[in-house]
Design a protein around this motif. Structure first.
Motif, PDB file in Angstrom:
ATOM      1  N   ARG A 309      -3.022  -7.480  -4.156  1.00 43.82           N
ATOM      2  CA  ARG A 309      -3.157  -6.721  -5.477  1.00 43.82           C
ATOM      3  C   ARG A 309      -2.603  -5.610  -5.715  1.00 43.82           C
ATOM      4  NH1 ARG A 309      -9.379  -6.281  -3.353  1.00 43.82           N
ATOM      5  NH2 ARG A 309      -9.561  -8.395  -2.358  1.00 43.82           N
ATOM      6  N   LEU A 310      -2.737  -5.118  -6.811  1.00 45.45           N
ATOM      7  CA  LEU A 310      -1.761  -3.687  -7.141  1.00 45.45           C
ATOM      8  C   LEU A 310      -2.735  -2.578  -6.606  1.00 45.45           C
ATOM      9  CD1 LEU A 310      -0.480  -4.311 -10.732  1.00 45.45           C
ATOM     10  CD2 LEU A 310       0.620  -4.718  -8.577  1.00 45.45           C
ATOM     11  N   PRO A 311      -1.994  -1.577  -5.892  1.00 40.75           N
ATOM     12  CA  PRO A 311      -2.613  -0.599  -5.443  1.00 40.75           C
ATOM     13  C   PRO A 311      -3.280   0.488  -6.493  1.00 40.75           C
ATOM     14  CG  PRO A 311      -0.341  -0.338  -5.111  1.00 40.75           C
ATOM     15  CD  PRO A 311      -0.559  -1.521  -5.975  1.00 40.75           C
ATOM     16  N   ARG A 312      -4.227   1.360  -6.100  1.00 42.59           N
ATOM     17  CA  ARG A 312      -4.486   2.358  -7.116  1.00 42.59           C
ATOM     18  C   ARG A 312      -3.719   3.285  -6.829  1.00 42.59           C
ATOM     19  NH1 ARG A 312     -10.437   5.386  -6.633  1.00 42.59           N
ATOM     20  NH2 ARG A 312     -10.020   7.047  -8.438  1.00 42.59           N
ATOM     21  N   ARG A 525       8.781   2.611   3.849  1.00 47.07           N
ATOM     22  CA  ARG A 525       8.008   1.364   3.865  1.00 47.07           C
ATOM     23  C   ARG A 525       6.672   1.340   4.761  1.00 47.07           C
ATOM     24  NH1 ARG A 525      12.417  -2.377   7.351  1.00 47.07           N
ATOM     25  NH2 ARG A 525      12.476  -1.064   9.205  1.00 47.07           N
ATOM     26  N   VAL A 526       5.838   0.301   4.876  1.00 45.23           N
ATOM     27  CA  VAL A 526       4.793   0.393   5.793  1.00 45.23           C
ATOM     28  C   VAL A 526       4.754  -1.063   6.648  1.00 45.23           C
ATOM     29  CG1 VAL A 526       2.263   0.350   6.012  1.00 45.23           C
ATOM     30  CG2 VAL A 526       3.286   1.868   4.144  1.00 45.23           C
ATOM     31  N   GLN A 527       4.761  -1.104   7.657  1.00 50.34           N
ATOM     32  CA  GLN A 527       4.792  -2.178   8.398  1.00 50.34           C
ATOM     33  C   GLN A 527       3.656  -2.571   9.247  1.00 50.34           C
ATOM     34  OE1 GLN A 527       8.798  -3.109  10.318  1.00 50.34           O
ATOM     35  NE2 GLN A 527       9.249  -1.218  10.436  1.00 50.34           N
ATOM     36  N   PHE A 528       3.562  -3.632   9.087  1.00 51.74           N
ATOM     37  CA  PHE A 528       2.289  -4.508   9.933  1.00 51.74           C
ATOM     38  C   PHE A 528       2.598  -5.400  10.962  1.00 51.74           C
ATOM     39  CE2 PHE A 528       0.714  -3.337   5.643  1.00 51.74           C
ATOM     40  CZ  PHE A 528      -0.420  -2.757   5.577  1.00 51.74           C
ATOM     41  N   ILE A 535       5.964  -9.105  13.480  1.00 49.78           N
ATOM     42  CA  ILE A 535       5.911  -8.697  11.976  1.00 49.78           C
ATOM     43  C   ILE A 535       4.682  -9.287  11.431  1.00 49.78           C
ATOM     44  CG2 ILE A 535       6.812  -8.228   9.753  1.00 49.78           C
ATOM     45  CD1 ILE A 535       7.498  -6.062  11.347  1.00 49.78           C
ATOM     46  N   GLU A 536       3.722  -8.826  10.589  1.00 49.86           N
ATOM     47  CA  GLU A 536       2.769  -9.712   9.900  1.00 49.86           C
ATOM     48  C   GLU A 536       3.326  -9.387   8.491  1.00 49.86           C
ATOM     49  OE1 GLU A 536       0.107 -11.536   9.745  1.00 49.86           O
ATOM     50  OE2 GLU A 536      -0.163 -11.848  12.181  1.00 49.86           O
ATOM     51  N   LEU A 537       3.482  -8.229   7.856  1.00 52.91           N
ATOM     52  CA  LEU A 537       3.581  -7.696   6.571  1.00 52.91           C
ATOM     53  C   LEU A 537       4.603  -6.674   6.439  1.00 52.91           C
ATOM     54  CD1 LEU A 537       2.582  -8.524   3.621  1.00 52.91           C
ATOM     55  CD2 LEU A 537       0.883  -6.716   4.117  1.00 52.91           C
ATOM     56  N   VAL A 538       5.263  -6.384   5.414  1.00 57.40           N
ATOM     57  CA  VAL A 538       6.002  -5.273   5.180  1.00 57.40           C
ATOM     58  C   VAL A 538       5.880  -4.840   3.565  1.00 57.40           C
ATOM     59  CG1 VAL A 538       8.382  -3.978   5.205  1.00 57.40           C
ATOM     60  CG2 VAL A 538       7.890  -5.609   7.041  1.00 57.40           C
ATOM     61  N   LEU A 539       5.072  -3.632   3.506  1.00 55.92           N
ATOM     62  CA  LEU A 539       5.133  -3.067   2.271  1.00 55.92           C
ATOM     63  C   LEU A 539       6.344  -2.122   1.800  1.00 55.92           C
ATOM     64  CD1 LEU A 539       1.261  -2.198   1.873  1.00 55.92           C
ATOM     65  CD2 LEU A 539       2.542  -4.283   1.440  1.00 55.92           C
ATOM     66  N   ASP A 540       7.319  -2.580   0.897  1.00 54.76           N
ATOM     67  CA  ASP A 540       8.410  -1.753   0.565  1.00 54.76           C
ATOM     68  C   ASP A 540       8.659  -2.045  -1.022  1.00 54.76           C
ATOM     69  OD1 ASP A 540       9.661  -4.206   0.863  1.00 54.76           O
ATOM     70  OD2 ASP A 540      10.885  -3.321   2.462  1.00 54.76           O
ATOM     71  N   GLN A 541       9.723  -1.650  -1.439  1.00 54.57           N
ATOM     72  CA  GLN A 541      10.104  -1.973  -2.982  1.00 54.57           C
ATOM     73  C   GLN A 541      10.775  -3.225  -3.111  1.00 54.57           C
ATOM     74  OE1 GLN A 541      12.359   1.117  -4.539  1.00 54.57           O
ATOM     75  NE2 GLN A 541      11.784   0.856  -6.534  1.00 54.57           N
ATOM     76  N   GLU A 542      11.180  -3.946  -2.004  1.00 54.48           N
ATOM     77  CA  GLU A 542      11.730  -5.258  -1.679  1.00 54.48           C
ATOM     78  C   GLU A 542      10.528  -6.194  -2.277  1.00 54.48           C
ATOM     79  OE1 GLU A 542      14.077  -6.423   1.157  1.00 54.48           O
ATOM     80  OE2 GLU A 542      15.539  -4.549   0.819  1.00 54.48           O
ATOM     81  N   ALA A 543       9.423  -5.868  -1.476  1.00 56.96           N
ATOM     82  CA  ALA A 543       8.178  -6.736  -1.466  1.00 56.96           C
ATOM     83  C   ALA A 543       7.415  -6.502  -3.048  1.00 56.96           C
ATOM     84  CB  ALA A 543       7.225  -6.303  -0.592  1.00 56.96           C
ATOM     85  N   ASN A 544       7.530  -5.421  -3.381  1.00 57.57           N
ATOM     86  CA  ASN A 544       7.021  -5.252  -4.673  1.00 57.57           C
ATOM     87  C   ASN A 544       7.603  -3.936  -5.378  1.00 57.57           C
ATOM     88  OD1 ASN A 544       5.188  -4.567  -7.084  1.00 57.57           O
ATOM     89  ND2 ASN A 544       3.601  -5.980  -6.277  1.00 57.57           N
ATOM     90  N   LEU A 546       6.462  -1.824  -7.376  1.00 60.23           N
ATOM     91  CA  LEU A 546       5.346  -0.776  -7.528  1.00 60.23           C
ATOM     92  C   LEU A 546       5.187   0.053  -6.243  1.00 60.23           C
ATOM     93  CD1 LEU A 546       2.688  -2.436  -9.448  1.00 60.23           C
ATOM     94  CD2 LEU A 546       4.263  -0.877 -10.208  1.00 60.23           C
ATOM     95  N   PHE A 547       5.608  -0.597  -4.989  1.00 61.36           N
ATOM     96  CA  PHE A 547       5.779  -0.016  -3.461  1.00 61.36           C
ATOM     97  C   PHE A 547       6.941   1.108  -3.574  1.00 61.36           C
ATOM     98  CE2 PHE A 547       3.170  -4.169  -2.103  1.00 61.36           C
ATOM     99  CZ  PHE A 547       2.328  -3.780  -3.059  1.00 61.36           C
ATOM    100  N   ASN A 548       7.200   1.664  -4.422  1.00 60.48           N
ATOM    101  CA  ASN A 548       8.268   2.693  -4.323  1.00 60.48           C
ATOM    102  C   ASN A 548       8.023   3.751  -3.829  1.00 60.48           C
ATOM    103  OD1 ASN A 548       6.486   3.382  -6.383  1.00 60.48           O
ATOM    104  ND2 ASN A 548       7.952   4.284  -7.807  1.00 60.48           N
ATOM    105  N   PHE A 549       7.850   3.597  -2.416  1.00 63.47           N
ATOM    106  CA  PHE A 549       7.468   4.902  -1.439  1.00 63.47           C
ATOM    107  C   PHE A 549       8.681   5.688  -1.249  1.00 63.47           C
ATOM    108  CE2 PHE A 549       4.845   1.332   0.537  1.00 63.47           C
ATOM    109  CZ  PHE A 549       3.607   1.927  -0.005  1.00 63.47           C
ATOM    110  N   GLN A 550       8.521   7.054  -1.197  1.00 63.16           N
ATOM    111  CA  GLN A 550       9.598   7.961  -1.085  1.00 63.16           C
ATOM    112  C   GLN A 550       9.644   8.733   0.365  1.00 63.16           C
ATOM    113  OE1 GLN A 550       9.201  10.538  -4.619  1.00 63.16           O
ATOM    114  NE2 GLN A 550      10.042   8.998  -5.947  1.00 63.16           N
TER     115      GLN A 550
END
Length: 580
Positions: A309-312, A525-528, A535-544, A546-550
């Motif tokens: 889902r999209l984060p708040r 990025r955030v790695q799980f 690796i289970e999951l990676v949250l970064d801008q390539e994944a979505n 909106l995950f434009n972490f700085q």
């Protein structure tokens, strides 16, 4: 030093060798080669920014290796950063009866090195000439001084050998200065705007009398070693030593037999048993491969469906709540989020659901970490002390002062508790973890500065689940796992930007199934990871997008398996991401 005037040659050295390297610097400058050296204008207002700028604008890095260079943390960071950015490296040896090893041996493996051992005033110029020759081979196409050189006119003549075969040798014409066979031969041209002569032709090696000319194709540079292959071979040595154990594991996999460690899983041992047994697990980096995954402890378990889902996001320009360098984050059982807002020097309370308006904000002295324990107490680390607060941020107790003794702190950062409300604090500048009981009495400490197992270089955040303690070891670029008594269990990660690698990990969380979440700060990025370290999951801008972490910082698991992430860049956005 900016790159507007072209790239430069960077000199990396230990302070004990500054006199020799300064002489080399002056000779290179006299040959119209742009050179970067820290004590000759390379350092500006910030040491690390200047060092990074020197590497990023370097065509090649010349490292002058000694045992002290190898043991220096700053030299290590400098050269590893150059290697990570794939800047060519020319190793220069300064001492005899010593071989580079550990990280330095790996970085320079397979590279051609220049010999500066037994350097005297008599042979220094010759050794520098060889260094310049290697610079030309490795990075000549990137340096303006070599690109702007005008090549001498070449002609060939046949030379008859004893076997009557003709070989073609290039000879120089229009040479202005020709010295004897033991001196350097070069032609010079006088610039009308300067009285100093400038080299316009390549040098002839004094020892071999061979002509180094830009029109002659230089010998190929030896390929950089495949470090993954080297690591694989090193690991294979350890695996062979335990071949019987590995074979038994493979047999179990083939027969679908659940894997079990030879020793009991530390999550199955109660605190009362630990007080007597002091169980110490195997100190093997491959131990995550044989963790028992069948038994699940009670506690928070990551719900991966929440990340579809999209984060708040709180902290965007149109929000009423704003942050300035948010660091630690925590959540209570009642759904209140606590954020340590460093530069605003306060802790803010925000509801998990509903309004984006903050409920309360209390001032603190640059708060770093925040945590909510089993009893609803709020723990905050600020300037060299730990604060215990009630749920409205009223002070109940303060622990510690500046120092390095037991119970003292030097920049405490991450804080967490176990099921007995024992408190664990990352004492960052003291490079250790300190443990206190629920009333604030000192229990134990572990760790000191270093890169080996159980040692730290800026421990940043910490998380506890069951009897597992996960610590982000920031400048060693890894996560270390211990039991609640500080006994080392295993590590996860190494420096890099590939999946499973880290660049300055900050926040860390461990759930009841021993799954890890890591804030990979410099990789944005955030790695799980699962309990086996995969690796289970990676949250970064390539994944979505909106995950434009700085610059991900703090992490906290919500009680239903979601995740809170603080993220900021000093000149960028300062935000809180909520996956719930």
């Amino acid at each position: 030093m900016s790159s507007e005037h072209g790239l430069h040659v960077m000199l990396s050295y230990h302070w004990d060798n500054k006199e020799l390297v300064s002489k080399i610097y002056k000779v290179l400058k006299s040959r119209n080669i742009r050179v970067w050296m820290d004590i000759h204008g390379g350092i500006s207002f910030n040491l690390f920014h200047s060092m990074a700028d020197g590497i990023e604008n370097a065509a090649v890095v010349c490292c002058f290796m000694t045992s002290k260079y190898q043991s220096s943390r700053n030299c290590e960071k400098e050269l590893l950063y150059a290697d990570r950015r794939r800047v060519p490296i020319i190793p220069c040896r300064l001492i005899r009866d010593w071989e580079p090893s550990t990280w330095l041996g790996l970085v320079i493996a397979g590279l051609v090195w220049v010999d500066f051992r037994d350097t005297t005033d008599v042979n220094l110029d010759l050794k520098i000439d060889k260094l310049i020759e290697q610079i030309r081979i490795v990075a000549g196409k990137k340096l303006n001084c070599f690109l702007s050189e005008t090549s001498p006119t070449l002609q060939t003549r046949p030379i008859c050998s004893n076997n009557s075969s003709n070989n073609l040798y290039p000879i120089l014409t229009q040479m202005n200065d020709i010295s004897d066979s033991n001196n350097l031969v070069r032609s010079t041209s006088i610039d009308s705007s300067s009285s100093s002569p400038k080299r316009s032709t390549p040098m002839i090696d004094r020892q071999h009398q061979s002509i180094d000319n830009t029109n002659i194709i230089p010998p190929p540079v030896p390929p950089r070693p495949n470090k993954d292959l080297i690591r694989e071979r090193l690991l294979s040595i350890d695996i062979k030593k335990n071949s019987n154990e590995i074979e038994s594991i493979d047999e179990k996999k083939e027969n679908n037999i659940p894997l079990r460690s030879e020793k009991p899983d530390i999550c199955e041992i109660s605190y009362q048993q630990q007080a007597y047994t002091r169980f110490i697990p195997d100190v093997v980096d491959l131990s995550p491969l044989i963790i028992n995954n069948e038994k699940k402890s009670s506690g928070i378990i990551i719900d991966y469906s929440k990340f579809r889902r999209l984060p708040r996001i709180i902290g965007d320009d149109n929000d009423e709540i704003s942050f300035c360098c948010p660091s630690g984050v925590a959540i209570s059982k009642t759904g209140l989020i606590y954020v340590a807002d460093q530069q605003n020097q306060c802790v803010k309370i925000i509801p998990l659901l509903g309004s984006k308006k903050q409920i309360l904000s209390r001032p603190f002295n640059r708060p770093k970490g925040v945590h909510v324990d089993e009893h609803g107490r709020i723990l905050v680390t600020e300037h060299n002390r730990l604060l215990i607060l009630d749920n409205e941020l009223n002070l109940l107790k303060a622990i510690g002062e500046h120092g390095s003794k037991a119970g003292e702190f030097n920049v405490p950062w991450g804080v967490t508790t176990d099921s007995l409300s024992n408190m664990y604090i990352c004492d960052q500048m003291n490079n250790r973890i300190q443990k206190f009981d629920a009333d604030g009495r000192f229990l134990l400490e572990w760790g000191y500065e270093g890169e080996h197992q159980g040692q730290f270089y800026y421990p940043h955040f910490i998380s506890v689940s069951g009897n597992r303690v996960a610590v982000s070891d920031q400048l060693n670029h890894r996560i270390q796992i211990f039991d609640c008594f500080g006994n080392y269990h295993y590590k996860l990660g190494e420096v890099g930007n590939e999946p499973g690698q880290f660049s300055c990990p900050f926040g860390v969380c461990i759930d009841a199934n021993n799954h890890l979440v890591v804030a990979d700060h410099d990789n944005n990025r955030v790695q799980f990871f699962d309990a086996n370290g995969d690796i289970e999951l990676v949250l970064d801008q390539e994944a979505n997008p909106l995950f434009n972490f700085q610059g991900v910082h703090g992490l906290a698991l919500t009680h239903d398996g979601g995740l809170l992430i603080t993220d900021y860049k000093r000149n960028g956005k300062h935000r809180l991401f909520i996956f719930a």
